[in-house]
Design a protein around this motif. Structure first.
Motif, PDB file in Angstrom:
ATOM      1  N   GLU A  31       6.464 -13.352   1.804  1.00 16.95           N
ATOM      2  CA  GLU A  31       7.486 -13.652   2.958  1.00 16.95           C
ATOM      3  C   GLU A  31       7.965 -12.518   3.730  1.00 16.95           C
ATOM      4  OE1 GLU A  31      10.613 -16.053   2.029  1.00 16.95           O
ATOM      5  OE2 GLU A  31       9.479 -17.927   1.460  1.00 16.95           O
ATOM      6  N   PRO A  33       7.289  -9.426   6.265  1.00 17.40           N
ATOM      7  CA  PRO A  33       6.686  -9.352   7.375  1.00 17.40           C
ATOM      8  C   PRO A  33       5.710  -8.246   7.126  1.00 17.40           C
ATOM      9  CG  PRO A  33       8.966  -9.313   8.057  1.00 17.40           C
ATOM     10  CD  PRO A  33       9.025  -9.366   6.500  1.00 17.40           C
ATOM     11  N   SER A  54      -1.118  -5.046   2.769  1.00 19.08           N
ATOM     12  CA  SER A  54      -0.255  -5.235   3.955  1.00 19.08           C
ATOM     13  C   SER A  54      -0.893  -4.334   4.949  1.00 19.08           C
ATOM     14  CB  SER A  54       1.038  -4.841   3.701  1.00 19.08           C
ATOM     15  OG  SER A  54       1.229  -3.192   3.648  1.00 19.08           O
TER      16      SER A  54
END
Length: 76
Positions: A31, A33, A54
């Motif tokens: 969750e 970002p 990421s």
């Protein structure tokens, strides 16, 4: 959308004992970002590895908060 390539980062988390723990950590970290992938290597009652992919740098405080929200401790 960023095309920047960020190498996966490994974090260490303690207190995980089962697949439910892995699922909880995966859900909370996913969750954050920018997180595109989470892979947890479980070490029962030891220090597990949380490998995070990421598309941007992840704030360490966000990671610590996500692990805590799952009920575990991010090791330094």
């Amino acid at each position: 959308m960023s095309n920047k390539v960020i190498p996966p980062v490994e974090y260490r988390a303690s207190g995980l004992t089962c697949s439910h723990c892995v699922a909880s950590v995966t859900e909370e970290v996913s969750e954050i970002p920018g997180v595109t992938g989470v892979e947890v290597t479980l070490v029962k009652e030891g220090v597990s590895t949380v490998r995070v992919s990421s598309d941007r740098e992840i704030n360490p405080d966000a990671m610590r908060a996500a692990i805590a929200e799952a009920g575990y401790v991010l090791e330094d």
